[in-house]
Motif scaffolding. Structure first.
Motif, short mmCIF file in Angstrom:
data_model
loop_
_atom_site.label_atom_id
_atom_site.label_comp_id
_atom_site.label_asym_id
_atom_site.label_seq_id
_atom_site.Cartn_x
_atom_site.Cartn_y
_atom_site.Cartn_z
N GLN A 50 0.84 -1.19 0.00
CA GLN A 50 0.00 0.00 0.00
C GLN A 50 0.88 1.24 0.00
O GLN A 50 2.03 1.20 0.44
CB GLN A 50 -0.94 0.01 1.20
CG GLN A 50 -2.04 -1.04 1.10
CD GLN A 50 -3.08 -0.88 2.17
OE1 GLN A 50 -2.76 -0.72 3.34
NE2 GLN A 50 -4.35 -0.93 1.79
N PHE A 190 0.41 -3.80 5.52
CA PHE A 190 -0.84 -3.74 4.77
C PHE A 190 -1.99 -3.52 5.74
O PHE A 190 -2.09 -4.16 6.77
CB PHE A 190 -1.05 -5.04 4.00
CG PHE A 190 -2.29 -5.03 3.14
CD1 PHE A 190 -2.21 -4.61 1.82
CD2 PHE A 190 -3.51 -5.41 3.64
CE1 PHE A 190 -3.34 -4.59 1.02
CE2 PHE A 190 -4.65 -5.39 2.85
CZ PHE A 190 -4.55 -4.98 1.53
N ASP A 228 -3.93 4.57 -0.74
CA ASP A 228 -4.67 3.82 0.28
C ASP A 228 -4.62 4.51 1.64
O ASP A 228 -5.61 4.61 2.35
CB ASP A 228 -4.09 2.41 0.40
CG ASP A 228 -3.85 1.77 -0.94
OD1 ASP A 228 -4.83 1.29 -1.54
OD2 ASP A 228 -2.69 1.76 -1.40
N THR A 484 -2.15 -0.17 -6.06
CA THR A 484 -2.36 -1.34 -5.21
C THR A 484 -3.06 -2.43 -6.01
O THR A 484 -4.19 -2.24 -6.48
CB THR A 484 -3.19 -0.98 -3.98
OG1 THR A 484 -2.54 0.09 -3.28
CG2 THR A 484 -3.32 -2.17 -3.05
#
Length: 828
Positions: A50, A190, A228, A484
């Motif tokens: 991410q 993550f 993200d 991603t």
């Protein structure tokens, strides 16, 4: 004192739950959901994956070097962050580009190297034959030394849409045409929630400020954050800000309306402390077995306000009846005895009905609903218990002045409504019938499209104007692909190859839903070249064939490509350890192994925000993941935020009907249990159904679609809708079913106050930045308006109309027809 002592651990547990507010999508789904299982496995196997993007809009192309200098200085600072925050910092693809150019022969398929060699040797043989005069036909066209077809095949190698060489000629993530430059920060772990994202983003912003900001480098530059991390921080920050703001607004307005209605300022001290205790007790009990709710999610975060808004109703009804007696001159203790006795049936019914409505959500697999059901159901019971255990004691301690309760003249503010439903019941019923018919007409068009499939409409309102949504689109335009990937986890390199080949085949087919949705597919075979020794042999042979004479025959624009192909004459194999970090992200596992993951990079498209295309994309990948590994093998797992979103939609479709049906049936059973099978029960259930149909019709008329947040408003509305009707009808029954107008004047006012305080709680969400919260508040407010209108206007009007008919029939049987007029006497 006992209540306050119990509040100490309850407050601690409640605060602990709010401190662990989780915004991760998987917190809404059951643990056994395929996407949640896959995400858990992904976290155990893979680090990173991410990003936080820092995008500088330089305003114009001339300022681009200044923007790049700002990112250079920022990158130097970010590289000093601890590894749990940052794994890698990238300003461009120079490292990868240099690596590929050095080893281009190894990243060319062996068959294509052989084709290159064959073309070179064919041209060489033709040239020799021409020089020696051994050519059989002078008209033969010489074999061309053109490798454009092979070059085009590898133009997209390891990157997006095949135009990276043109997209970033300087090697940096910059575009003079778009006047933007990008810094990519790969995060340490993550997560689909905030995680350490807030800390990372705060440090980046602080460093930009320490560098003097954009004005220090060039005027009119702007910095935006995307990826993200930025999405998670933006949405959760908006959620927490909305909760804080709504709590303050609700408290102030509720206190104000209580004082205005009761005309006794101490009513606040009587009602609020038991309610606050009930709220913290509810969260604390939900954290214990068998519920085990340890953390709040984006659905349960605003439950505190909802419990306060709904739970206050029981105390309001009790205190309203008490003050009614006090205004009639009754003493404190006797007034409280009457208040408890008279309000107990209605409030118990309402508490149980509301509790059942909430508890129905616990029957679903969707954790966002189930946890809501646990805490809300407990909250309704605790609100009733604390009201009836603590309000009498507080009232006796605080109500020392009988003159504080002045008699209300002219029947109070509900008197006009009482007259309306008794004297103009026909008109009220006619309007109610028209609204019912219009609602049914709207509901006749109900279908699957009433679900909100577009997740982009559930983000905070300003994201597409100035937030992550705006900057994210600009980053997508710059890069041409999502950063991603969706990850397919397999159990062996062989399975990964089979899955990757099947995905590539499907994405190449125009008949496949994956054709337009996949930008790039990456496995270990794409980054770690195979057949290296055989490729060295071919490269050496090509090198030998490319004499100065043969090189002169290569088109000038292709000579650079040929030079890169033959650049590495050391014949040193490339190992996994030699690969640039960006090549191995998502492929290198925590234990150091690699080769078992397939990375699928979606093509930037609004389709992936929408339900049907998103579900089709995820289902297609899951089908391939199941079939490609072979019979008897464990299916590969599809992990990422897109599968989570698809499972949320599927869960709402599956659990929505179940929860709504359970809530409606449960509420009806409570009514029948407490009021038995009689006309009062029929009135109550009818009022509830009328309010619910009005609500559904209003939603469709206003174009409000059902989503994972506002769906909860339906079971709540069932409980609240029956609450209002129960209290009005309970008062009507206690008065001997003589005058429904009296029930409206007396209890109707308390019911209206209940609805007003609850509406205040929901209305505060209409100012929320988070669109999911806004839409929840909108549906809940519509439900309140529909249900309270049905309870204090439409339902009493129906009762008055029936009572009027019974009265007319009774009078007709007592008086013979008039000989003069030929009709029954109707005068009193």
């Amino acid at each position: 004192m006992g209540a306050l002592l119990l509040a100490i651990p309850a407050v601690w547990r409640t605060a602990n739950m709010y401190m662990h507010l989780r915004s991760e999508l998987e917190e809404l789904l059951p643990r056994q959901a395929p996407s949640v299982v896959a995400i858990d496995e992904l976290r155990k196997r893979m680090p990173g994956l991410q990003f936080l993007g820092v995008l500088v809009d330089t305003g114009n192309a001339e300022n681009l070097p200044a923007g790049e200098k700002l990112l250079d200085d920022l990158a130097a600072r970010v590289r000093q962050y601890p590894p749990e925050l940052v794994r890698e910092v990238r300003l461009g693809q120079s490292e990868e580009k240099s690596f590929l150019e050095k080893n281009i022969a190894l990243y060319t398929d062996l068959a294509d190297l052989k084709t290159i060699r064959q073309r070179i040797e064919a041209r060489r043989d033709w040239e020799v034959q021409k020089q020696t005069g051994s050519s059989l036909d002078d008209s033969d066209t010489p074999p061309a030394l053109d490798f454009s077809d092979i070059e085009a095949k590898y133009k997209a190698r390891l990157g997006g849409d095949g135009s990276e060489a043109d997209r970033f000629p300087s090697g940096r993530f910059s575009s003079a045409q778009q006047h933007v430059s990008l810094l990519l920060i790969e995060v340490g772990e993550f997560s689909t929630g905030r995680g350490k994202g807030t800390e990372l983003l705060d440090r980046v912003k602080a460093d930009i400020s320490a560098l003097g900001g954009t004005d220090h480098y060039a005027p009119n530059m702007k910095v935006g954050y995307t990826g993200d991390v930025a999405i998670s921080v933006e949405e959760t920050s908006a959620l927490m800000a909305d909760l804080s703001f709504s709590s303050i607004v609700v408290f102030v307005l509720v206190v104000a309306v209580l004082v205005v209605y009761y005309r006794w300022w101490r009513s606040v001290l009587v009602l609020i402390p038991p309610l606050l205790l009930a709220t913290v007790y509810s969260f604390a009990l939900a954290s214990l077995p068998p519920f085990h709710v340890k953390e709040l999610n984006s659905n349960t975060a605003f439950l505190g306000s909802i419990i306060v808004g709904n739970g206050i109703n029981f105390g309001i009804i009790l205190l309203a009846r008490y003050i009614e007696e006090r205004r009639a001159g009754v003493g404190v203790e006797q007034a409280m005895v009457t208040g408890v006795w008279a309000s107990r049936v209605g409030t118990v019914s309402a508490a149980l009905a509301a509790g059942v409505s909430y508890a129905s959500l616990a029957l679903t697999d969707f954790r966002g609903f189930a946890q809501f059901g646990y805490i809300g159901g407990i909250g309704m019971v605790m609100s009733w218990l604390t009201a009836y255990l603590l309000i009498p004691s507080l009232t006796k301690a605080l109500d020392k002045d009988s003159s504080a309760h002045r008699k209300v003249e002219h029947g109070g503010f509900m008197a006009p409504f009482a007259k309306l439903v008794t004297r103009r019941s026909g008109w009220v019923l006619a309007v109610s019938g028209v609204l019912l018919a219009l609602s049914i007409q709207q509901l006749s068009h109900f279908g699957a499209n009433e679900l909100e499939y577009d997740f982009s409409k559930l983000r905070r309102a300003d994201t597409w104007v100035s937030g992550e949504g705006y900057w994210g689109r600009r980053m997508d335009a710059l890069l041409g692909t999502y950063l991603t990937p969706t990850v397919i986890l397999t159990d062996s390199p062989e399975q990964a190859r089979a899955v990757a080949e099947a995905v590539r085949k499907a994405s190449a087919s125009h008949d496949s839903p994956l054709h337009e949705m996949i930008s790039n597919i990456r496995t270990i075979d794409d980054v770690l070249p195979g057949d290296q020794q055989a490729k060295f042999v071919e490269a050496d042979a090509i090198r030998d064939d490319m004499t100065p004479n043969m090189r002169s025959l290569v088109p000038p624009e292709k000579k650079e490509l040929m030079d890169r192909l033959l650049a590495n004459d050391e014949n040193k194999p490339v190992t996994f350890a030699d690969l640039p970090h960006v090549f191995t992200t998502g492929l290198r596992e925590r234990d150091g192994s690699y080769g078992r993951a397939v990375l699928v990079f979606p093509r930037p498209s609004h389709a992936l925000w929408e339900g049907p295309p998103l579900a089709m994309f995820v289902e297609s990948l899951r089908t391939i993941a199941r079939d490609a590994v072979g019979p008897g093998a464990k299916p590969a797992r599809v992990a990422g935020s897109l599968p989570l979103s698809a499972d949320i939609l599927d869960s709402i479709r599956r659990d929505g009907i179940r929860a709504s049906s359970a809530a409606l049936i449960g509420v009806m059973l409570v009514v029948l249990l407490l009021f038995r099978t009689n006309v009062i029960s029929a009135y109550i259930v009818g009022g509830l159904l009328l309010g619910v149909v009005w609500l559904a019709g209003a939603m469709m008329a206003f174009g409000v679609r059902i989503n994972f947040a506002n769906f909860i408003a339906f079971p709540i509305t069932f409980g609240i809708g029956v609450d209002y009707a129960v209290n009005v009808m309970a008062r009507y029954a206690q008065d001997g079913r003589k005058d429904v107008g009296l029930a409206v004047r007396a209890t109707g006012g308390a019911v209206a106050l209940c609805s007003l305080t609850t509406t205040i709680g929901y209305s505060s969400l209409l100012m929320a930045q988070n669109r999911a919260l806004f839409l929840f508040g909108l549906v809940a407010v519509l439900g309140e308006i529909a249900c309270v209108t049905a309870a204090i206007l439409a339902l009493p009007a129906l009762v008055a109309w029936f009572d009027g008919r019974r009265g007319r029939r009774a009078r007709a049987s007592d008086h013979p027809p008039s000989s003069e007029h030929g009709r029954p006497w109707t005068t009193h």
